[in-house]
Enzyme design. Structure first.
Site, mmCIF file in Angstrom:
data_model
loop_
_atom_site.group_PDB
_atom_site.id
_atom_site.type_symbol
_atom_site.label_atom_id
_atom_site.label_comp_id
_atom_site.label_asym_id
_atom_site.label_seq_id
_atom_site.Cartn_x
_atom_site.Cartn_y
_atom_site.Cartn_z
ATOM 1 N N HIS A 157 0.824 -1.217 0.000
ATOM 2 C CA HIS A 157 0.000 0.000 0.000
ATOM 3 C C HIS A 157 0.857 1.265 0.000
ATOM 4 O O HIS A 157 0.428 2.329 -0.442
ATOM 5 C CB HIS A 157 -0.942 0.000 1.207
ATOM 6 C CG HIS A 157 -2.213 0.755 0.984
ATOM 7 N ND1 HIS A 157 -2.290 1.914 0.242
ATOM 8 C CD2 HIS A 157 -3.476 0.522 1.411
ATOM 9 C CE1 HIS A 157 -3.534 2.359 0.233
ATOM 10 N NE2 HIS A 157 -4.276 1.526 0.925
ATOM 11 N N ASP A 376 -9.351 -8.745 -17.566
ATOM 12 C CA ASP A 376 -9.456 -9.851 -18.522
ATOM 13 C C ASP A 376 -8.082 -10.104 -19.139
ATOM 14 O O ASP A 376 -7.576 -9.290 -19.902
ATOM 15 C CB ASP A 376 -10.486 -9.494 -19.598
ATOM 16 C CG ASP A 376 -10.633 -10.574 -20.661
ATOM 17 O OD1 ASP A 376 -9.956 -11.613 -20.564
ATOM 18 O OD2 ASP A 376 -11.430 -10.362 -21.598
#
Length: 429
Positions: A157, A376
């Site tokens: 992070h 995808d």
């Protein structure tokens, strides 16, 4: 029976071309982010018969990852410190971790009644200690016995927020589908964080209790996580109780807040606080580049009396949330940056281990609008995307479904003794 995962291979993937070598300065907002990896899971069901000869080919994924790391080169570096002891990213091109594994369970076993947990995270997302030097990006492809695949991702992070991470995933998946670099990443990431430097001299103009270690006075409480469906009808009903134009986040967060207060039986004359987050890229003057690839998310607290949460219409809560988010402007951001500078010395105030929000409060994180279902790699979009682990009771994620016609989903972590009361309140209206 516990799930068994066998690691088949583990490699470091370096950028496919030479990348800059230097110490990347981290802003106070980077240093104030959790110093840990954000664990996410993406579930891809098995392809149709005859359509998966090279389904999730590790070679194809590694090749695309190496190309993506040329643009997102800080992820191939290591967390280190500069000469003054301040954390930085050592951009050295050493690479990201890429793991291939096999599991003895099916997708339905994991995602039919999904519950994130430390165990799930350990099995599906690579784990590395957050010490120094520290890997900054880790990925695991786990092949399931049903023919499906889980991609587990762990991006530190301190290097970037969720918007930056989504930009990276979009680039990686586009390259895996065979797009050119310019097609997969038409707006290259902007890595310079000096736009979020402190003022000279730093000065704090506003109060920022959410960033004070004194705020996190709660202690670890056992919790369970449930996935709650919000149908299009329920969402429309909630919005109809608010002013026209209310955001989906405002309506859902307000309803969650009220349901939490009911479930926990909070005293009407006490304060309750909703912890909100806001992307500040467009709130600064001048604005940050949209492709800014650091941490540009700020936190704030919206405080209301429990009695008002329970008695006022839902529109009152949604409006309180809207006003709280509107208050996060350029002046607020600059004041937070300077507060972190003055209070911590190194710009990064971190809560003591184990300290959490008090039981009166909750934190609702929005993934609405995040392109998580665009991931995808060439074999179709994921069917489900979610955090692999929750990090404290009272934390909720509001997320899109893979099929937008199915409405949205809420992951909420709460103490077991309050779960049934919460569910009754959440669906009772």
């Amino acid at each position: 029976m516990p799930m068994k995962v066998d690691v088949l291979e583990s490699t470091l993937v370096a950028p496919s071309e030479k990348t800059p070598r230097f110490g990347l300065w981290l802003s106070n907002l980077d240093l104030a982010a959790p110093r840990s990896h954000t664990p996410l899971v993406y579930y891809y069901p098995a392809p149709m018969p005859g359509g998966g000869e090279d389904f999730f080919s590790p070679h194809r994924l590694r090749t695309a990852l190496a190309r993506a790391l040329v643009l997102f080169y800080p992820l191939a570096g290591r967390l280190g410190v500069d000469d003054g002891g301040r954390l930085q990213v050592n951009c050295n091109g050493e690479g990201a971790l890429f793991v291939v594994a096999g599991a003895d369970c099916a997708g339905e076993d994991l995602f039919g009644n999904y519950e994130p947990s430390p165990e799930l995270r350990r099995m599906l997302v690579p784990f590395a200690p957050a010490g120094d030097p520290c890997l900054l990006a880790m990925f695991q492809v786990t092949f399931l016995k049903c023919g499906g695949v889980v991609l587990g991702t762990g991006i530190h992070h301190g290097t970037m927020d969720g918007i930056g991470a989504a930009h990276f995933i979009q680039t990686w998946t586009g390259l895996a589908r065979g797009l050119s670099v310019s097609e997969a990443c038409p707006s290259p990431p902007f890595h310079d964080r000096t736009l979020l430097g402190r003022r000279s001299p730093p000065h704090v103009d506003l109060d920022h209790p959410v960033y004070s270690p004194a705020y996190l006075t709660g202690h670890p409480r056992h919790f369970e996580t449930r996935l709650y469906s919000v149908s299009p009808k329920l969402l429309a009903d909630l919005k109809s109780q608010c002013a026209p134009g209310v955001s989906t986040y405002g309506a859902i967060a307000g309803h969650l807040w009220r349901s939490m207060c009911v479930a926990r039986g909070l005293a009407p004359d006490s304060d309750t606080r909703l912890r909100v987050t806001a992307n500040v890229r467009h709130r600064l003057r001048p604005q940050l580049p949209r492709q800014f690839c650091g941490n540009a998310i700020l936190r704030d607290l919206v405080t209301v009396k429990v009695g008002d949460v329970l008695a006022q219409p839902l529109g009152f809560l949604a409006d309180s949330i809207r006003k709280g988010l509107e208050d996060i402007d350029d002046a607020y951001v600059r004041s937070v940056i300077d507060y972190l500078e003055l209070e911590s010395g190194d710009g990064g105030l971190q809560a003591a281990p184990g300290q959490l929000m008090p039981e009166s409060d909750m934190w609702v994180v929005s993934w609405l609008g995040m392109p998580v279902y665009d991931a995808d790699f060439g074999w179709g979009a994921p069917r489900f995307v979610a955090p692999a682990q929750m990090f404290g009771s009272g934390t909720a994620y509001v997320m899109q479904r893979a099929n937008r016609d199915d409405g949205i989903a809420v992951l909420f972590a709460l103490e077991p003794q309050y779960q049934q009361h919460f569910e009754d309140a959440f669906y009772g209206e």
